[in-house]
Enzyme design. Sequence first.
Site, PDB file in Angstrom:
ATOM      1  N   HIS A  14      80.129  -9.198  28.949  1.00  0.00           N
ATOM      2  CA  HIS A  14      80.477  -7.781  28.748  1.00  0.00           C
ATOM      3  C   HIS A  14      79.824  -6.951  29.849  1.00  0.00           C
ATOM      4  O   HIS A  14      78.660  -6.571  29.763  1.00  0.00           O
ATOM      5  CB  HIS A  14      80.003  -7.326  27.352  1.00  0.00           C
ATOM      6  CG  HIS A  14      80.404  -5.929  26.991  1.00  0.00           C
ATOM      7  ND1 HIS A  14      80.569  -5.519  25.689  1.00  0.00           N
ATOM      8  CD2 HIS A  14      80.676  -4.829  27.740  1.00  0.00           C
ATOM      9  CE1 HIS A  14      80.914  -4.241  25.658  1.00  0.00           C
ATOM     10  NE2 HIS A  14      80.971  -3.799  26.904  1.00  0.00           N
ATOM     11  N   HIS A  16      81.054  -3.928  32.804  1.00  0.00           N
ATOM     12  CA  HIS A  16      82.062  -3.094  33.472  1.00  0.00           C
ATOM     13  C   HIS A  16      81.649  -3.004  34.935  1.00  0.00           C
ATOM     14  O   HIS A  16      80.549  -2.528  35.229  1.00  0.00           O
ATOM     15  CB  HIS A  16      82.087  -1.697  32.858  1.00  0.00           C
ATOM     16  CG  HIS A  16      82.384  -1.708  31.397  1.00  0.00           C
ATOM     17  ND1 HIS A  16      83.642  -1.509  30.890  1.00  0.00           N
ATOM     18  CD2 HIS A  16      81.580  -1.919  30.323  1.00  0.00           C
ATOM     19  CE1 HIS A  16      83.605  -1.582  29.573  1.00  0.00           C
ATOM     20  NE2 HIS A  16      82.363  -1.832  29.199  1.00  0.00           N
ATOM     21  N   HIS A 194      86.772  -3.301  22.886  1.00  0.00           N
ATOM     22  CA  HIS A 194      85.576  -2.664  22.338  1.00  0.00           C
ATOM     23  C   HIS A 194      85.937  -2.191  20.926  1.00  0.00           C
ATOM     24  O   HIS A 194      86.989  -1.565  20.738  1.00  0.00           O
ATOM     25  CB  HIS A 194      85.194  -1.427  23.149  1.00  0.00           C
ATOM     26  CG  HIS A 194      84.528  -1.722  24.464  1.00  0.00           C
ATOM     27  ND1 HIS A 194      85.079  -2.534  25.411  1.00  0.00           N
ATOM     28  CD2 HIS A 194      83.350  -1.282  24.983  1.00  0.00           C
ATOM     29  CE1 HIS A 194      84.261  -2.591  26.464  1.00  0.00           C
ATOM     30  NE2 HIS A 194      83.202  -1.836  26.228  1.00  0.00           N
ATOM     31  N   GLU A 197      81.560   0.297  18.292  1.00  0.00           N
ATOM     32  CA  GLU A 197      80.405   0.776  19.064  1.00  0.00           C
ATOM     33  C   GLU A 197      80.013   2.124  18.471  1.00  0.00           C
ATOM     34  O   GLU A 197      78.915   2.296  17.950  1.00  0.00           O
ATOM     35  CB  GLU A 197      80.776   0.895  20.549  1.00  0.00           C
ATOM     36  CG  GLU A 197      79.619   1.367  21.439  1.00  0.00           C
ATOM     37  CD  GLU A 197      80.030   1.582  22.903  1.00  0.00           C
ATOM     38  OE1 GLU A 197      81.253   1.718  23.188  1.00  0.00           O
ATOM     39  OE2 GLU A 197      79.124   1.639  23.770  1.00  0.00           O
ATOM     40  N   ASP A 275      76.539  -4.447  29.817  1.00  0.00           N
ATOM     41  CA  ASP A 275      77.518  -3.360  29.696  1.00  0.00           C
ATOM     42  C   ASP A 275      77.662  -2.584  31.012  1.00  0.00           C
ATOM     43  O   ASP A 275      78.580  -2.856  31.783  1.00  0.00           O
ATOM     44  CB  ASP A 275      77.133  -2.435  28.531  1.00  0.00           C
ATOM     45  CG  ASP A 275      78.315  -1.644  27.963  1.00  0.00           C
ATOM     46  OD1 ASP A 275      79.450  -1.847  28.417  1.00  0.00           O
ATOM     47  OD2 ASP A 275      78.089  -0.822  27.046  1.00  0.00           O
TER      48      ASP A 275
HETATM   49  N1  ADE Z   1      83.272   1.948  29.570  1.00  0.00           N
HETATM   50  C1  ADE Z   1      82.167   1.554  30.209  1.00  0.00           C
HETATM   51  N2  ADE Z   1      81.191   1.300  29.337  1.00  0.00           N
HETATM   52  C2  ADE Z   1      81.689   1.523  28.100  1.00  0.00           C
HETATM   53  C3  ADE Z   1      81.170   1.436  26.787  1.00  0.00           C
HETATM   54  N3  ADE Z   1      79.918   1.058  26.537  1.00  0.00           N
HETATM   55  N4  ADE Z   1      81.977   1.770  25.768  1.00  0.00           N
HETATM   56  C4  ADE Z   1      83.228   2.142  25.987  1.00  0.00           C
HETATM   57  N5  ADE Z   1      83.763   2.258  27.201  1.00  0.00           N
HETATM   58  C5  ADE Z   1      82.999   1.934  28.256  1.00  0.00           C
HETATM   59 ZN    ZN Z   2      81.462  -1.885  27.395  1.00  0.00          ZN
END
Ligand code: ADE
Ligand code: ZN
Length: 335
Positions: A14, A16, A194, A197, A275
Amino acid sequence: MKQFIENLPKAELHLHIEGSFEPELMFEIAKRNNIDIPYNSVQEIEKAYQFNCLQDFLNIYYQGASVLIKEADFYDLTYSYLKKCAAQNVRHTEIMFDPQTHTERGVAFETVINGIANACADANEKLGVSSLLIMSYLRHLSEESAFKTLQQSLPFKAKIKAVGLDSSEKGNPPSKFKAVFEASIKEGYVPLAHAGEEGDADYVWEAIDGLKIKRIDHGNNALQDEKLVTEIVARDLALTVCPLSNTALQVVKDLKKHPLKKMMDLGLKITINSDDPAYFGGQVNANYIAVQEALNLSKQELYELAKNSFQYSLLEKNEKKKYIEALDTFYQQEK
Ligand code: ADE
Ligand code: ZN
């Protein structure tokens, strides 16, 4: 423990790529593209990275990503992250990228995917880090826009393993993207999203039943619903948990109260991930170290987390086996 974690072979599931954009590289790329950014120093940037919620962060994250224009920018961003993987014994990584963050600004899909994929190919060869790509749809945009992105991706299908769903969760439920996920699955992409969260457990239900996802990104709020937890365990879906992200975005107030150990005790399959490491104060090893300290995790538990990272990756069976054997050899020597 710190040394054990640093040497532990692991995968990151996970991440980005836009969230791995370190301030130093952001300044360098902004300069070569003649783009003004609203900060004068790395210190100013770091001061701006104080978030009360996901949206606070996303606003700054999209602004940072806006200096990425050319294929070389995407290449440098990705290669820089993959070098950090090699240094942390991250042997395999599954990288999310947000095409719409760039195509909406007029950058071609091709520019984004080629820059990222070329860096991945070079890192595989030169650094021995393997990777797969996850194309994430932005949930604050329309399903129509996601469909357009799916169409744009088709000539590059061989370079993309999965689709994801990210950005502002509350008010943008998985059900909004049911049709585009169905179409993505038909094209051969593995569905991921996702969920839970900031959104409640019902969003996780929608993601597993409606979008048919194979792995849950975050999933913290699944704990609100006992029946859901039982179902996730029964379906053997892993959660990609991101401890330092959770505290930075105030999803969890204090790492000592992080539900990670509780999740493991409930039988959920957990992996540890960074993340958006450039924004949340640490790469994947820093995440392992922080939860180990906060929750007093044992070497056995750390081994299990690392094993899950390979087991629940999107790699082929024999590839998983190869990585897990290397992990087992390490663990037998170091436990
Ligand atoms: N885009 C980048 N990080 C994210 C996250 N933690 N939750 C949702 N979208 C994201
Ligand atoms: Zn994320």
